[in-house]
Design an enzyme around this catalytic site. Structure first.
Site, mmCIF file in Angstrom:
data_model
loop_
_atom_site.group_PDB
_atom_site.id
_atom_site.type_symbol
_atom_site.label_atom_id
_atom_site.label_comp_id
_atom_site.label_asym_id
_atom_site.label_seq_id
_atom_site.Cartn_x
_atom_site.Cartn_y
_atom_site.Cartn_z
ATOM 1 N N LYS A 22 0.836 -1.205 0.000
ATOM 2 C CA LYS A 22 0.000 0.000 0.000
ATOM 3 C C LYS A 22 0.870 1.255 0.000
ATOM 4 C CE LYS A 22 -1.602 1.600 4.111
ATOM 5 N NZ LYS A 22 -1.291 3.028 4.327
ATOM 6 N N ASN A 23 1.882 1.270 0.856
ATOM 7 C CA ASN A 23 2.675 2.492 1.005
ATOM 8 C C ASN A 23 3.622 2.749 -0.159
ATOM 9 O OD1 ASN A 23 1.361 3.020 3.337
ATOM 10 N ND2 ASN A 23 3.095 2.604 4.723
ATOM 11 N N LEU A 126 7.364 19.585 7.332
ATOM 12 C CA LEU A 126 8.623 19.313 6.618
ATOM 13 C C LEU A 126 8.404 19.277 5.107
ATOM 14 C CD1 LEU A 126 10.173 16.620 9.003
ATOM 15 C CD2 LEU A 126 10.569 19.093 8.958
HETATM 16 C C1 UD1 Z 1 4.860 6.741 6.535
HETATM 17 C C2 UD1 Z 1 3.950 5.546 6.337
HETATM 18 C C3 UD1 Z 1 3.443 5.050 7.674
HETATM 19 C C4 UD1 Z 1 4.618 4.790 8.619
HETATM 20 C C5 UD1 Z 1 5.545 5.981 8.688
HETATM 21 C C6 UD1 Z 1 6.818 5.697 9.474
HETATM 22 C C7 UD1 Z 1 2.981 5.950 4.160
HETATM 23 C C8 UD1 Z 1 1.771 6.305 3.376
HETATM 24 N N1 UD1 Z 1 2.857 5.955 5.493
HETATM 25 O O1 UD1 Z 1 4.069 7.773 7.136
HETATM 26 O O2 UD1 Z 1 2.697 3.858 7.457
HETATM 27 O O3 UD1 Z 1 4.111 4.527 9.904
HETATM 28 O O4 UD1 Z 1 5.946 6.388 7.372
HETATM 29 O O5 UD1 Z 1 7.498 4.627 8.928
HETATM 30 O O6 UD1 Z 1 4.006 5.623 3.600
HETATM 31 N N2 UD1 Z 1 7.009 14.533 10.722
HETATM 32 C C9 UD1 Z 1 6.990 15.872 11.022
HETATM 33 N N3 UD1 Z 1 6.706 16.761 10.016
HETATM 34 C C10 UD1 Z 1 6.446 16.354 8.737
HETATM 35 C C11 UD1 Z 1 6.489 14.978 8.440
HETATM 36 C C12 UD1 Z 1 6.763 14.087 9.462
HETATM 37 O O7 UD1 Z 1 7.207 16.285 12.157
HETATM 38 O O8 UD1 Z 1 6.196 17.206 7.869
HETATM 39 C C13 UD1 Z 1 7.301 13.571 11.814
HETATM 40 C C14 UD1 Z 1 6.109 12.671 12.112
HETATM 41 O O9 UD1 Z 1 5.204 13.284 12.993
HETATM 42 C C15 UD1 Z 1 6.785 11.463 12.712
HETATM 43 C C16 UD1 Z 1 8.095 11.388 11.903
HETATM 44 O O10 UD1 Z 1 8.296 12.667 11.348
HETATM 45 O O11 UD1 Z 1 7.086 11.690 14.057
HETATM 46 C C17 UD1 Z 1 8.103 10.365 10.797
HETATM 47 O O12 UD1 Z 1 6.918 10.449 10.048
HETATM 48 P P1 UD1 Z 1 6.866 10.114 8.491
HETATM 49 O O13 UD1 Z 1 7.998 9.242 8.116
HETATM 50 O O14 UD1 Z 1 6.711 11.386 7.740
HETATM 51 O O15 UD1 Z 1 5.524 9.289 8.382
HETATM 52 P P2 UD1 Z 1 4.591 9.271 7.151
HETATM 53 O O16 UD1 Z 1 5.399 9.518 5.927
HETATM 54 O O17 UD1 Z 1 3.396 10.128 7.395
#
Ligand code: UD1
Length: 428
Positions: A22-23, A126
């Site tokens: 899915k991801n 981010l």
């Molecule tokens: C993706 C996955 C999700 C998985 C996660 C971590 C998809 C669709 N989803 O989610 O299933 O659990 O990676 O492996 O691929 N953060 C910020 N600001 C931002 C972006 C992220 O502070 O703009 C923080 C988040 O709150 C979190 C961390 O960075 O604490 C990592 O999140 P991130 O890797 O971005 O998760 P997703 O990409 O949303």
């Protein structure tokens, strides 16, 4: 609302096929926005999040044709809207993945702010900062992120390549910038990039479409922008196997003292998880067809902390906690990626597990005799943990609100039933 009725305990044995990830499929679908030519994908899983992304794209004017077995053919030839509406975005945060492609091809995007979700705040700051660094102007207007690049005469504005250094590893953030950078002017260097197999898969697809990308799977990804991308031509892109789905069934095999093979799974995508299963006393083997997990002896407690790839995936933390409820001793599970991702712990306790949560760490006192009870799923992976626990609980466990589960698992009740579990979809 659908629920799963699980009759336990059971021992799982046999082989189940893994679905496409899915991801990985979500950013691949969004990538179709980058070109006017058709993009073909295979192994796209039949799950609710994918349907949400299809709706999002269809609403923009992208034509989406499905074929049996997970084939999807997309054409973004006639895009008439660059808006991702609240109704869809609120059900799936990964909708933010359309921001990069829209902005880089059309110079403008409106994406509703995702709002809160059950596993913490999960901001998108981010993503926004990265696009600003690439020359976009971004503002929040009426609940939407409005991003645009200034026009040059009658031409849509173009993003400018630059160095983006993410302060924390972000998977969809890396993917969004990767998508956008393919059509940006000049070179984009993504530092502290996510190493996840889904990022690598996206780079493979984009390269097939004519993008110039190097370093995917390392912490520095370099993209040389090109004028335009093509479609996938006669060779559709096959989405990578879903390592989280695979890990879920492997955990179920270990939990039930069973013998489960997930056909098509790749051990190299799950290093930390498979090591943890082995440390817990399961025998883990990469076979010709996939990955096999067996367990005859007792389960041992394992301490772990989630981390970005190749660390232990946060998306398997809940399932591993279900496993540890049966370990002979105390295990500590630290969640370092998301805040508030222990909602499953209280539900596991309702089944009889001994779990204390303090801050980012859950202490699991095993082994516990689990007894079936009604429980409520709070998010996608938490639901999977409750289903797993139901497999070893005595009597009937009713897992409510499995629409969370349906977001990411394709036909879970069928796959578990094929392995010998008593799982039925009911309304309740
Ligand atoms: C993706 C996955 C999700 C998985 C996660 C971590 C998809 C669709 N989803 O989610 O299933 O659990 O990676 O492996 O691929 N953060 C910020 N600001 C931002 C972006 C992220 O502070 O703009 C923080 C988040 O709150 C979190 C961390 O960075 O604490 C990592 O999140 P991130 O890797 O971005 O998760 P997703 O990409 O949303």
């Amino acid at each position: 609302m659908d629920a799963f009725l699980i009759r336990g305990p059971s021992r799982l044995a046999g082989t189940v096929p893994v679905s496409g990830a899915k991801n990985a499929a979500l950013p691949a679908l969004a990538a179709a926005l980058l070109t006017a030519q058709p993009v073909g994908l295979e192994s796209v899983p039949a799950v609710a999040d994918i349907r949400t992304m299809q709706k999002l794209l269809t609403g923009m004017g992208v034509s989406v044709a499905l074929s049996p077995g997970g084939g999807v053919s997309l054409s973004a030839h006639d895009v008439r809207s660059t808006e991702a509406p609240y109704d869809l975005v609120r059900t799936m945060r990964a909708s933010i993945l359309v921001l990069g492609p829209l902005l880089s091809r059309f110079g403008e995007a409106w994406v509703s702010l995702p709002g809160g979700c059950a596993i913490g705040v999960r901001p998108v700051d981010l993503h926004v900062k990265a696009f600003e660094a690439m020359g976009a102007r971004v503002a929040v207007e009426k609940g939407y992120i409005h991003a645009h690049v200034s026009r040059v005469g009658t031409l849509a504005g173009r993003l400018q390549g630059t160095t983006i250094r993410f302060p924390t590893v972000t998977v969809t953030g890396t993917e969004n910038v990767l998508l956008a950078a393919t059509l940006a002017r000049g070179t984009t260097r993504i530092q502290n990039a996510a190493l996840e197999p889904e990022v690598v898969d996206l780079a493979r697809l984009l390269r097939k479409m004519g993008a110039s990308i190097s370093g995917e799977g390392t912490s520095t990804v370099v993209v040389e922008g090109v004028e335009r991308l093509s479609g996938t031509g006669s060779a559709p892109h096959v989405v990578v196997p879903d390592r989280i789905e695979a890990g879920t069934y492997l955990a179920a095999g270990a939990l039930t003292a069973g013998d489960v093979t997930v056909a098509g799974a790749r051990a190299s995508d799950l290093p930390a998880f498979l090591s943890a299963l082995a440390a817990a006393g399961a025998s883990v083997e990469e076979t010709e067809s996939g990955v096999r997990v067996r367990r005859d002896g007792p389960l041992r407690p394992v301490d772990l902390a989630t981390g970005p790839h190749p660390g232990f995936p946060t998306d398997l933390q809940a399932q591993f906690m279900a496993l540890m409820t049966q370990a002979e001793g105390t295990s500590r599970i630290a969640e370092t990626i998301f805040e508030n991702r222990f909602l499953h712990a209280v539900e596991l306790v309702r089944l009889g597990a001994g779990i204390d949560v303090e801050g980012h760490t859950a202490t699991v006192h095993g082994p516990s005799r689990l007894q079936g009870a009604p429980v409520t799923a709070s998010d996608l992976r938490a639901s999977a943990a409750l289903v797993l626990a139901g497999l070893v609980a005595e009597g009937e466990t009713l897992v409510r609100r499995i629409y969370h589960l349906d977001r990411g698992y394709s036909g879970m009740e069928g796959k578990l039933t094929a392995l010998g579990a008593g799982v039925e979809r009911v309304s309740g």
